[in-house]
Design a protein around this motif. Structure first.
Motif, PDB file in Angstrom:
ATOM      1  N   UNK A 167       0.830  -1.211   0.000  1.00 53.02           N
ATOM      2  CA  UNK A 167       0.000   0.000   0.000  1.00 53.02           C
ATOM      3  C   UNK A 167       0.864   1.261   0.000  1.00 53.02           C
ATOM      4  N   UNK A 168       1.965   1.227   0.726  1.00 51.80           N
ATOM      5  CA  UNK A 168       2.877   2.378   0.735  1.00 51.80           C
ATOM      6  C   UNK A 168       3.466   2.589  -0.664  1.00 51.80           C
TER       7      UNK A 168
ATOM      8  N   UNK B  32       1.114   6.462  -7.012  1.00 50.91           N
ATOM      9  CA  UNK B  32      -0.074   7.078  -7.598  1.00 50.91           C
ATOM     10  C   UNK B  32      -0.589   8.313  -6.862  1.00 50.91           C
ATOM     11  N   UNK B  33      -0.222   8.508  -5.639  1.00 49.71           N
ATOM     12  CA  UNK B  33      -0.529   9.690  -4.824  1.00 49.71           C
ATOM     13  C   UNK B  33      -2.011   9.902  -4.505  1.00 49.71           C
ATOM     14  N   UNK B  34      -2.897   9.786  -5.451  1.00 59.26           N
ATOM     15  CA  UNK B  34      -4.330  10.039  -5.219  1.00 59.26           C
ATOM     16  C   UNK B  34      -5.025   8.774  -4.716  1.00 59.26           C
ATOM     17  N   UNK B  35      -5.869   8.952  -3.713  1.00 61.61           N
ATOM     18  CA  UNK B  35      -6.507   7.811  -3.054  1.00 61.61           C
ATOM     19  C   UNK B  35      -7.329   6.960  -4.029  1.00 61.61           C
TER      20      UNK B  35
ATOM     21  N   UNK C 237      -6.410   3.033  -4.821  1.00 60.56           N
ATOM     22  CA  UNK C 237      -7.388   1.961  -4.623  1.00 60.56           C
ATOM     23  C   UNK C 237      -7.650   1.209  -5.927  1.00 60.56           C
ATOM     24  N   UNK C 238      -7.811   1.951  -7.017  1.00 57.12           N
ATOM     25  CA  UNK C 238      -8.090   1.340  -8.322  1.00 57.12           C
ATOM     26  C   UNK C 238      -6.946   0.414  -8.745  1.00 57.12           C
TER      27      UNK C 238
END
Length: 194
Positions: free
Chosen positions: A117-118, A124-127, A131-132
């Motif tokens: 996840x890190x 990707x920086x954006x949540x 997630x995608x």
């Protein structure tokens, strides 16, 4: 008569003192009992907190996404096998480097699911994107795991299936072995012959 009166008075004082002492003793017992109850309650509370903390620490950070993919609630398509095979060595290299940095700083190493996840977060920086892409990766892992042992092993390191998880210590040894191969270990993942 005075002597009898004095005896009665002394006996009465003894009884009063006895009752005062007994009352004080009972109060102390109640306070002690209350203290014990509070101690037990705090201990129980701490144990419950420890249980919750233990659950949070031991629960795989990818569980929500895995369940979403498994139950068909995810609308993302899996990564291609080649994209997944390109991602796996990058994750291994970054994990190895991250572990070395943590060791130098005397900090605890991250579990592989936390590191995953890190890694996605840094990439990707954006949540929403994190997630995608995480769901796409998990979906690809679940889709291709039966066709390729390298993907199956990667899944086990991530702990996607808790019953089949390989623990961090084994991953550490695996990463050291990969780093010390006489050839580039990325070739194991990029080359279709392996």
């Amino acid at each position: 008569h005075k002597i009898l009166y004095q005896r009665e008075k002394d006996k009465h004082e003894e009884d009063v003192n006895f009752l005062r002492d007994r009352l004080a003793c009972v109060k102390e017992e109640r306070e002690a009992q209350t203290d014990v109850d509070i101690y037990k309650f705090n201990k129980l509370l701490k144990n419950n907190d420890l249980i919750l903390i233990h659950k949070r620490l031991t629960q795989n950070k990818l569980t929500d996404m895995v369940e979403k993919v498994n139950y068909g609630c995810s609308k993302v398509k899996p990564l291609t096998k080649q994209s997944l095979m390109n991602l796996i060595p990058d994750l291994y290299v970054q994990k190895f480097n991250n572990d070395n940095e943590k060791e130098k700083q005397n900090l605890p190493k991250l579990n592989f699911d936390e590191f995953f996840l890190q890694f996605m977060n840094e990439k990707f920086k954006l949540q929403k994107l994190i997630r995608k892409h995480s769901e796409e990766t998990i979906s690809a892992i679940l889709y291709y795991e039966k066709t390729d042992i390298r993907i199956s092993l990667f899944k086990r390191f991530l702990g996607i299936d808790p019953k089949d998880k390989i623990y961090r210590e084994v991953l550490d040894v695996y990463l050291i072995l990969l780093q010390n191969l006489p050839m580039s270990f990325a070739k194991l993942f990029y080359d279709k012959n392996y």
